[in-house]
Design a protein around this motif. Structure first.
Motif, PDB file in Angstrom:
ATOM      1  N   PRO A 102       0.824  -1.269   0.044  1.00 52.67           N
ATOM      2  CA  PRO A 102      -0.013   0.075   0.040  1.00 52.67           C
ATOM      3  C   PRO A 102       1.136   1.264  -0.114  1.00 52.67           C
ATOM      4  CG  PRO A 102       0.031  -1.207   2.421  1.00 52.67           C
ATOM      5  CD  PRO A 102       0.544  -1.967   1.273  1.00 52.67           C
ATOM      6  N   HIS A 103       1.995   1.173   0.568  1.00 51.10           N
ATOM      7  CA  HIS A 103       2.966   2.427   0.517  1.00 51.10           C
ATOM      8  C   HIS A 103       3.307   2.736  -0.844  1.00 51.10           C
ATOM      9  CE1 HIS A 103       3.045   1.150   4.849  1.00 51.10           C
ATOM     10  NE2 HIS A 103       3.485   2.254   5.180  1.00 51.10           N
ATOM     11  N   SER A 148     -13.113   0.320  -2.724  1.00 46.80           N
ATOM     12  CA  SER A 148     -12.728   0.889  -3.852  1.00 46.80           C
ATOM     13  C   SER A 148     -12.645   2.399  -3.529  1.00 46.80           C
ATOM     14  CB  SER A 148     -13.759   0.595  -4.999  1.00 46.80           C
ATOM     15  OG  SER A 148     -13.478   1.481  -6.125  1.00 46.80           O
ATOM     16  N   HIS A 149     -11.477   3.053  -3.673  1.00 46.46           N
ATOM     17  CA  HIS A 149     -11.323   4.414  -3.069  1.00 46.46           C
ATOM     18  C   HIS A 149     -10.829   5.388  -4.311  1.00 46.46           C
ATOM     19  CE1 HIS A 149     -12.538   2.597   0.532  1.00 46.46           C
ATOM     20  NE2 HIS A 149     -11.604   1.876   0.474  1.00 46.46           N
ATOM     21  N   LEU A 150     -11.157   6.635  -4.173  1.00 47.43           N
ATOM     22  CA  LEU A 150     -10.231   7.784  -4.722  1.00 47.43           C
ATOM     23  C   LEU A 150      -9.405   8.004  -3.796  1.00 47.43           C
ATOM     24  CD1 LEU A 150     -13.318   9.787  -6.515  1.00 47.43           C
ATOM     25  CD2 LEU A 150     -11.531   8.147  -7.436  1.00 47.43           C
ATOM     26  N   ARG A 151      -8.272   8.585  -4.363  1.00 49.15           N
ATOM     27  CA  ARG A 151      -7.042   9.214  -3.384  1.00 49.15           C
ATOM     28  C   ARG A 151      -7.646  10.092  -2.421  1.00 49.15           C
ATOM     29  NH1 ARG A 151      -1.614   9.240  -3.565  1.00 49.15           N
ATOM     30  NH2 ARG A 151      -0.542  10.610  -2.241  1.00 49.15           N
ATOM     31  N   GLU A 181      -5.416   4.172   6.498  1.00 54.93           N
ATOM     32  CA  GLU A 181      -6.564   3.599   6.605  1.00 54.93           C
ATOM     33  C   GLU A 181      -6.439   2.398   5.333  1.00 54.93           C
ATOM     34  OE1 GLU A 181     -10.230   1.931   6.773  1.00 54.93           O
ATOM     35  OE2 GLU A 181      -9.102   3.099   8.093  1.00 54.93           O
ATOM     36  N   LEU A 182      -5.891   2.784   4.067  1.00 54.91           N
ATOM     37  CA  LEU A 182      -5.763   2.061   2.984  1.00 54.91           C
ATOM     38  C   LEU A 182      -4.766   0.692   3.456  1.00 54.91           C
ATOM     39  CD1 LEU A 182      -5.956   1.567   0.047  1.00 54.91           C
ATOM     40  CD2 LEU A 182      -3.550   2.598  -0.180  1.00 54.91           C
ATOM     41  N   ALA A 191      -4.231  -4.795   5.102  1.00 53.99           N
ATOM     42  CA  ALA A 191      -3.884  -5.747   6.232  1.00 53.99           C
ATOM     43  C   ALA A 191      -4.749  -6.562   6.748  1.00 53.99           C
ATOM     44  CB  ALA A 191      -3.154  -4.946   7.304  1.00 53.99           C
ATOM     45  N   GLY A 192      -6.161  -6.336   6.524  1.00 55.10           N
ATOM     46  CA  GLY A 192      -7.342  -7.104   7.252  1.00 55.10           C
ATOM     47  C   GLY A 192      -8.139  -6.490   8.094  1.00 55.10           C
ATOM     48  N   GLY A 193      -7.759  -5.467   8.557  1.00 58.30           N
ATOM     49  CA  GLY A 193      -8.284  -4.511   9.315  1.00 58.30           C
ATOM     50  C   GLY A 193      -9.126  -4.975  10.542  1.00 58.30           C
TER      51      GLY A 193
END
Length: 272
Positions: free
Chosen positions: A217-218, A238-241, A248-249, A254-256
């Motif tokens: 994610p980094h 599904s997300h916009l930047r 949060e991403l 990681a599975g949250g």
């Protein structure tokens, strides 16, 4: 006197690639189900997921290796189903796989034109236009900001990051509109990963639509405009930047909630 109608919405160009609720099955095995992805010119769409999340299947559908079984696949607004990788290339979709298809002992310029070598002369005097290939390779790499010491050196002597960058420059030169990158930083160190991400951004700035497949994610957040998270073949987000922060991403990747539940279980186990 006439007045113009300003109530009609402005319609921008169609996405270069659009997958809408696409699914793929292998017999009774669900590889993908209900996955959507949008790729615009000048943007990086990142697909994140662990091993077995469905990333490879998604790549194969976009690259023309496999046909989807359900949902809609559009290229520049036209519904389609690609028959093979050549069909994808003809439609402007180039895929750079993690295990690059290069010949290590051949020079950089020969790998750059591998399978598409220009020639000069005619009949029995027809031969490879080596000077043109050397010159073009050097110019195209420089245009992407890649300054190689010598395009005559075997491509196998380049670092993993440099080889990835040559593949990106090659796709741009041969007219790709969409560039699909399969885990380009997976086997690279921090410095080489940074080099590759810089050229991913260069491809984006050149007007290409980039699909970056990654489990990091980094790396995704450094260059990404859109993020699709896959988990066991389905969409986990599904997300916009501008809608999500890196923390949060990373948590979702990681599975949250699963990690939080595991943490609580471990705490109880330690108390016992």
């Amino acid at each position: 006197m006439t007045t113009s109608d300003t109530s009609a919405p402005l319609v921008g160009p169609a996405p270069l690639v659009e997958l809408d609720s696409v699914s793929k099955y292998y017999g009774n095995i669900r590889a993908l189900e209900g996955v959507s992805l949008t790729v615009h010119a000048g943007e990086v769409s990142c697909v994140l997921g662990d091993n077995g999340a469905g990333k490879s299947t998604l790549i194969k559908i976009i690259a023309g290796l496999h046909r989807h079984d359900a949902g809609t696949f559009r290229i520049e607004g036209e519904e389609t189903s690609l028959s093979n990788p050549r069909d994808a290339l003809d439609r402007g979709i180039a895929t750079v796989y993690q295990d690059l298809a290069v010949v290590p002992l051949m020079p950089v310029w020969r790998n750059f034109f591998l399978g598409s070598e220009p020639t000069k002369g005619a009949g029995p005097f027809k031969r490879l236009d080596v000077d043109r290939m050397r010159r073009t390779t050097r110019e195209e790499l420089l245009r992407m900001g890649i300054d190689l010491r010598d395009v005559d050196q075997p491509i196998g002597t380049l670092s993993g990051g440099e080889r990835q960058c040559v593949a990106i420059a090659r796709a741009v030169y041969f007219g790709a509109k969409v560039l699909v990158l399969d885990e380009p930083t997976a086997a690279l160190g921090v410095k080489q990963s940074g080099v590759v991400l810089k050229y991913v951004a260069a491809a984006r700035d050149a007007g290409l639509g980039v699909v970056l497949i990654t489990h990091n994610p980094h790396h995704a957040y450094l260059v990404g405009d859109r993020f699709v998270l896959l988990k066991r073949g389905t969409m986990a987000g599904s997300h916009l930047r501008e809608e999500i922060e890196l923390d949060e991403l990373t948590r979702q990747m990681a599975g949250g909630s699963e990690l939080e539940e595991l943490s609580h279980e471990m705490e109880r186990a330690e108390r016992k």
